[in-house]
Write a protein that holds these residues in place. Sequence first.
Motif, PDB file in Angstrom:
ATOM      1  N   HIS A  97    -108.529   1.024  -5.981  1.00  0.00           N
ATOM      2  CA  HIS A  97    -108.052   2.357  -6.829  1.00  0.00           C
ATOM      3  C   HIS A  97    -108.262   1.799  -8.339  1.00  0.00           C
ATOM      4  O   HIS A  97    -108.807   0.519  -8.653  1.00  0.00           O
ATOM      5  CB  HIS A  97    -106.438   2.309  -6.684  1.00  0.00           C
ATOM      6  N   LYS A  98    -108.569   2.941  -9.228  1.00  0.00           N
ATOM      7  CA  LYS A  98    -109.131   2.605 -10.574  1.00  0.00           C
ATOM      8  C   LYS A  98    -107.889   1.919 -11.199  1.00  0.00           C
ATOM      9  O   LYS A  98    -107.859   0.970 -11.940  1.00  0.00           O
ATOM     10  CB  LYS A  98    -109.841   3.593 -11.113  1.00  0.00           C
ATOM     11  N   LYS A  99    -106.630   2.785 -11.158  1.00  0.00           N
ATOM     12  CA  LYS A  99    -105.618   2.378 -12.207  1.00  0.00           C
ATOM     13  C   LYS A  99    -104.667   1.288 -11.393  1.00  0.00           C
ATOM     14  O   LYS A  99    -104.682   1.333 -10.180  1.00  0.00           O
ATOM     15  CB  LYS A  99    -104.913   3.592 -12.524  1.00  0.00           C
ATOM     16  N   ALA A 100    -103.839   0.660 -12.335  1.00  0.00           N
ATOM     17  CA  ALA A 100    -103.023  -0.176 -11.885  1.00  0.00           C
ATOM     18  C   ALA A 100    -101.986   0.858 -10.809  1.00  0.00           C
ATOM     19  O   ALA A 100    -101.714   1.983 -10.900  1.00  0.00           O
ATOM     20  CB  ALA A 100    -102.027  -0.783 -12.816  1.00  0.00           C
ATOM     21  N   TRP A 101    -101.492  -0.082  -9.761  1.00  0.00           N
ATOM     22  CA  TRP A 101    -100.732   0.816  -8.608  1.00  0.00           C
ATOM     23  C   TRP A 101     -99.441   0.174  -8.454  1.00  0.00           C
ATOM     24  O   TRP A 101     -99.186  -0.885  -7.912  1.00  0.00           O
ATOM     25  CB  TRP A 101    -101.379   0.771  -7.339  1.00  0.00           C
ATOM     26  N   PRO A 102     -98.277   0.865  -9.128  1.00  0.00           N
ATOM     27  CA  PRO A 102     -97.059   0.120  -9.146  1.00  0.00           C
ATOM     28  C   PRO A 102     -96.378  -0.017  -7.665  1.00  0.00           C
ATOM     29  O   PRO A 102     -95.645  -0.874  -7.575  1.00  0.00           O
ATOM     30  CB  PRO A 102     -95.992   0.908 -10.117  1.00  0.00           C
ATOM     31  N   GLN A 103     -96.861   0.901  -6.948  1.00  0.00           N
ATOM     32  CA  GLN A 103     -96.320   0.932  -5.423  1.00  0.00           C
ATOM     33  C   GLN A 103     -96.766  -0.266  -4.624  1.00  0.00           C
ATOM     34  O   GLN A 103     -95.877  -0.514  -3.792  1.00  0.00           O
ATOM     35  CB  GLN A 103     -96.751   2.287  -4.902  1.00  0.00           C
ATOM     36  N   LEU A 104     -97.547  -0.908  -5.022  1.00  0.00           N
ATOM     37  CA  LEU A 104     -98.354  -2.332  -4.303  1.00  0.00           C
ATOM     38  C   LEU A 104     -97.087  -3.182  -4.373  1.00  0.00           C
ATOM     39  O   LEU A 104     -96.909  -3.794  -3.366  1.00  0.00           O
ATOM     40  CB  LEU A 104     -99.693  -2.625  -4.996  1.00  0.00           C
ATOM     41  N   ASP A 105     -96.661  -3.430  -5.593  1.00  0.00           N
ATOM     42  CA  ASP A 105     -95.451  -4.411  -5.699  1.00  0.00           C
ATOM     43  C   ASP A 105     -94.385  -4.123  -4.858  1.00  0.00           C
ATOM     44  O   ASP A 105     -93.696  -5.081  -4.155  1.00  0.00           O
ATOM     45  CB  ASP A 105     -95.083  -4.658  -7.005  1.00  0.00           C
ATOM     46  N   VAL A 106     -93.927  -2.956  -4.566  1.00  0.00           N
ATOM     47  CA  VAL A 106     -93.049  -2.454  -3.885  1.00  0.00           C
ATOM     48  C   VAL A 106     -93.168  -2.560  -2.260  1.00  0.00           C
ATOM     49  O   VAL A 106     -92.180  -3.217  -1.745  1.00  0.00           O
ATOM     50  CB  VAL A 106     -92.536  -1.031  -4.026  1.00  0.00           C
ATOM     51  N   ASP A 109     -92.879  -6.732  -1.693  1.00  0.00           N
ATOM     52  CA  ASP A 109     -91.705  -7.365  -1.896  1.00  0.00           C
ATOM     53  C   ASP A 109     -90.822  -6.884  -0.886  1.00  0.00           C
ATOM     54  O   ASP A 109     -89.949  -7.520  -0.247  1.00  0.00           O
ATOM     55  CB  ASP A 109     -91.191  -6.892  -3.352  1.00  0.00           C
ATOM     56  N   HIS A 110     -90.737  -5.382  -0.521  1.00  0.00           N
ATOM     57  CA  HIS A 110     -89.593  -4.962   0.282  1.00  0.00           C
ATOM     58  C   HIS A 110     -90.200  -4.905   1.696  1.00  0.00           C
ATOM     59  O   HIS A 110     -89.289  -4.968   2.918  1.00  0.00           O
ATOM     60  CB  HIS A 110     -89.508  -3.496   0.066  1.00  0.00           C
ATOM     61  N   TYR A 111     -91.378  -5.047   2.132  1.00  0.00           N
ATOM     62  CA  TYR A 111     -91.973  -4.993   3.381  1.00  0.00           C
ATOM     63  C   TYR A 111     -92.723  -6.244   3.846  1.00  0.00           C
ATOM     64  O   TYR A 111     -92.645  -6.713   4.895  1.00  0.00           O
ATOM     65  CB  TYR A 111     -92.713  -3.705   3.552  1.00  0.00           C
ATOM     66  N   LEU A 112     -93.925  -6.462   3.089  1.00  0.00           N
ATOM     67  CA  LEU A 112     -94.678  -7.521   3.601  1.00  0.00           C
ATOM     68  C   LEU A 112     -94.120  -8.887   3.703  1.00  0.00           C
ATOM     69  O   LEU A 112     -93.992  -9.756   4.738  1.00  0.00           O
ATOM     70  CB  LEU A 112     -96.085  -7.482   2.636  1.00  0.00           C
ATOM     71  N   THR A 130     -95.013   5.631  -0.087  1.00  0.00           N
ATOM     72  CA  THR A 130     -94.614   5.385  -1.334  1.00  0.00           C
ATOM     73  C   THR A 130     -95.422   6.234  -2.473  1.00  0.00           C
ATOM     74  O   THR A 130     -94.965   6.503  -3.454  1.00  0.00           O
ATOM     75  CB  THR A 130     -95.038   4.007  -1.920  1.00  0.00           C
ATOM     76  N   GLY A 131     -96.580   6.782  -1.947  1.00  0.00           N
ATOM     77  CA  GLY A 131     -97.516   7.765  -2.931  1.00  0.00           C
ATOM     78  C   GLY A 131     -96.805   8.921  -2.665  1.00  0.00           C
ATOM     79  O   GLY A 131     -96.773   9.764  -3.632  1.00  0.00           O
ATOM     80  N   LEU A 132     -96.167   9.337  -1.570  1.00  0.00           N
ATOM     81  CA  LEU A 132     -95.476  10.758  -1.547  1.00  0.00           C
ATOM     82  C   LEU A 132     -93.974  10.757  -2.422  1.00  0.00           C
ATOM     83  O   LEU A 132     -93.966  11.857  -2.798  1.00  0.00           O
ATOM     84  CB  LEU A 132     -94.925  11.120   0.051  1.00  0.00           C
ATOM     85  N   ASP A 133     -93.646   9.440  -2.405  1.00  0.00           N
ATOM     86  CA  ASP A 133     -92.291   9.515  -3.550  1.00  0.00           C
ATOM     87  C   ASP A 133     -92.615   9.766  -4.820  1.00  0.00           C
ATOM     88  O   ASP A 133     -91.874  10.331  -5.399  1.00  0.00           O
ATOM     89  CB  ASP A 133     -91.837   7.683  -3.574  1.00  0.00           C
TER      90      ASP A 133
END
Length: 300
Positions: A97-106, A109-112, A130-133
């Motif tokens: 992805h080009k831009k920072a992706w805040p959902q990555l941290d979610v 932290d919550h699953y991985l 998380t993208g649909l959210d």
Amino acid sequence: MIKTIADSRHHPYEWVDVTDPTKEEIHEVASKYGLHDSSIEDCLQPDHLPKHENVESYVFIIFRLHSKDVSGKADTVQELTDKIAVFLKDDMIISIHKKAWPQLDVIVDHYLKKGLCKSTHHILNEIVKTGLDTYEERATKLTQEIEYYEENMFLKNRKVSLLEGLYYLKRKVDVTRRILLLSNEIIEKIDTPETSDTLTRNTRDLYVKLKSIYDSLFENTNHLMTIYFSISSQRTNEIIRVLTIFSVFFMPLTFIVGIYGMNFEFMPELKMKYGYPGVMLLMVALTVLIYIWFKKRSWL
């Protein structure tokens, strides 16, 4: 920037995340993991629409998230959404992805970290969920904007920018709804009978909910546009009606004045003592008669 989120030493798969890559970094990843040139070409297109494609030994997915901050006049796919390209294998997943992706941290932290993502398929499911959210958050703001235009549309003193704002609102809803519709294949491939579980069904339920919300927003914006032009037409007709009424009052008066304004030496009533007041009284009487006639017809 190339970052390893999960490696094969601690997980049954490897997850590589690439942020704002250069062409050299993209080709380095492609060469290392055996990615096809056509996939790389699609990955480099900033406005590519969602897709799900089986390519040789991996699955190639393009998914779009709704951007967090968009301008009031944003109305294109690239302005409203951010693209994430995903390359999926049984033992590997690559997200680009080009831009920072805040959902990555979610997800991390919550699953991985809690060991809830047992496979690359589960990671893909969480990426899509998380993208649909992000669309659900935006739907709330769009609903508020629609309510704002509904309130102001029926006011007497409407703002000049109302139509322009309504146009961009309609475009935002149209583009976002189209992105969701094109993402349907991705949801179908994630929640197949063979891979279906609680997590994938939750993702499908969220997608169906968002699709219903944006269908409703699409209908509401179309209705608002129709109502706007109907109100504008009605008010224009009202103005024309008022001007027509005034013209009816002045037509007989203009006719009388026009006759007496002609330069003839011999004209009736010119030599009469009460000719001028008589004509003025006639004009007043005609005006009163026209007013009474309009009142009886309920035109005033």
